[in-house]
Design an enzyme around this catalytic site. Sequence first.
Site, PDB file in Angstrom:
ATOM      1  N   CYS A 143      44.699  45.694  36.873  1.00  0.00           N
ATOM      2  CA  CYS A 143      45.989  45.026  37.038  1.00  0.00           C
ATOM      3  C   CYS A 143      46.952  45.340  35.888  1.00  0.00           C
ATOM      4  O   CYS A 143      47.477  46.436  35.825  1.00  0.00           O
ATOM      5  CB  CYS A 143      45.774  43.531  37.213  1.00  0.00           C
ATOM      6  SG  CYS A 143      47.135  42.753  38.062  1.00  0.00           S
ATOM      7  N   ARG A 188      54.202  37.073  44.891  1.00  0.00           N
ATOM      8  CA  ARG A 188      52.933  37.386  44.210  1.00  0.00           C
ATOM      9  C   ARG A 188      51.918  37.734  45.290  1.00  0.00           C
ATOM     10  O   ARG A 188      51.844  37.075  46.333  1.00  0.00           O
ATOM     11  CB  ARG A 188      52.428  36.195  43.393  1.00  0.00           C
ATOM     12  CG  ARG A 188      53.131  36.015  42.075  1.00  0.00           C
ATOM     13  CD  ARG A 188      52.312  35.236  41.048  1.00  0.00           C
ATOM     14  NE  ARG A 188      51.297  36.044  40.396  1.00  0.00           N
ATOM     15  CZ  ARG A 188      51.550  36.900  39.400  1.00  0.00           C
ATOM     16  NH1 ARG A 188      52.793  37.080  39.005  1.00  0.00           N
ATOM     17  NH2 ARG A 188      50.572  37.593  38.827  1.00  0.00           N
ATOM     18  N   HIS A 228      40.553  42.111  40.408  1.00  0.00           N
ATOM     19  CA  HIS A 228      39.899  41.209  39.454  1.00  0.00           C
ATOM     20  C   HIS A 228      38.633  40.685  40.143  1.00  0.00           C
ATOM     21  O   HIS A 228      38.229  41.181  41.184  1.00  0.00           O
ATOM     22  CB  HIS A 228      40.806  39.998  39.170  1.00  0.00           C
ATOM     23  CG  HIS A 228      42.054  40.302  38.437  1.00  0.00           C
ATOM     24  ND1 HIS A 228      42.104  40.583  37.089  1.00  0.00           N
ATOM     25  CD2 HIS A 228      43.334  40.356  38.880  1.00  0.00           C
ATOM     26  CE1 HIS A 228      43.364  40.789  36.741  1.00  0.00           C
ATOM     27  NE2 HIS A 228      44.126  40.649  37.784  1.00  0.00           N
TER      28      HIS A 228
HETATM   29  N1  GLN Z   1      46.933  40.013  37.021  1.00  0.00           N
HETATM   30  C1  GLN Z   1      47.685  40.728  36.123  1.00  0.00           C
HETATM   31  O1  GLN Z   1      47.187  41.418  35.247  1.00  0.00           O
HETATM   32  C2  GLN Z   1      49.194  40.577  36.268  1.00  0.00           C
HETATM   33  C3  GLN Z   1      49.925  41.862  35.896  1.00  0.00           C
HETATM   34  C4  GLN Z   1      51.444  41.712  35.967  1.00  0.00           C
HETATM   35  N2  GLN Z   1      51.917  40.793  34.943  1.00  0.00           N
HETATM   36  C5  GLN Z   1      51.831  41.278  37.389  1.00  0.00           C
HETATM   37  O2  GLN Z   1      52.089  40.114  37.617  1.00  0.00           O
HETATM   38  O3  GLN Z   1      51.856  42.107  38.284  1.00  0.00           O
END
Ligand code: GLN
EC number: 6.3.5.13
Length: 254
Positions: A94, A128, A191
């Site tokens: 990520c 998101r 993740h």
């Molecule tokens: N889960 C993360 O590492 C987030 C990465 C980045 N800040 C995003 O929101 O895409």
Amino acid sequence: MHLTIGWLYARTMNIYGDRGNIVTLVERCRRRGIAVDVLEIGVGDPLEPGRCDLFFWGGGQDREQIAAARDLAGPKGETLRAEIERGVPLLAVCGGYQLLGHFYRPHGGPELPGLGLFDAWTIAGSRRMIGNIVVDSDEFGELVGFENHSGQTFLGLSARPLGRVRIGWGNNGRDGSEGCRYRHAIGTYLHGPLLPKNPRLADYLIARALELHGWSGELPPLDDTLADRAHAEAVRRAEDQRRRFAWHRLLRLR
Ligand SMILES: NC(=O)CC[C@H](N)C(=O)O
């Protein structure tokens, strides 16, 4: 045989259980009698050529990514690139993945320069992308994980994705791609942590690291009953999520 795992930005970019990837790598080495230590490499810490046999870089919020991008903008980033070019394996998840592309453009903030290791770029979107994810990879088969990102990553012509999204969003929720690969470096949005439920991927990274020391062959198999059970449960959860999401969309259309 002894391996050193370089844990990039361990104290600042380590969200959604990504520490579990380090635990898995260490455990899968030790069960095979491979001595292993973990070297945390944070902002301002030196990155010595040849010191690490494998790198891991976890996820992080935009704020931590700003510091990491700045830290890699100079000779340290060039050293990391040279290490990948000499065949050192790397797993970046990520936020770490995003900074290994050409750039990451967060919401409202300045564009962060990436290392340009992956022919890819990331632009924060308005939604998101959160949930369980299942990816089909030619080399690693079915991969499961959890994603939570607003960044939409797009791959350039020379980029090779890690796999195709079966359930979930992936790189950008549009083109069905997930992750990116270059030499023995793997970037992904999975993740979870990723490696405990995907032991083939963990062993790929360990084998590539051992090859740097002249080793070749197949790693001795481990009893992956628990990993396989957790993997199958993750697939069931993702399929259930897909059904619920489909119902939700159907009800909204009425
Ligand atoms: N889960 C993360 O590492 C987030 C990465 C980045 N800040 C995003 O929101 O895409």
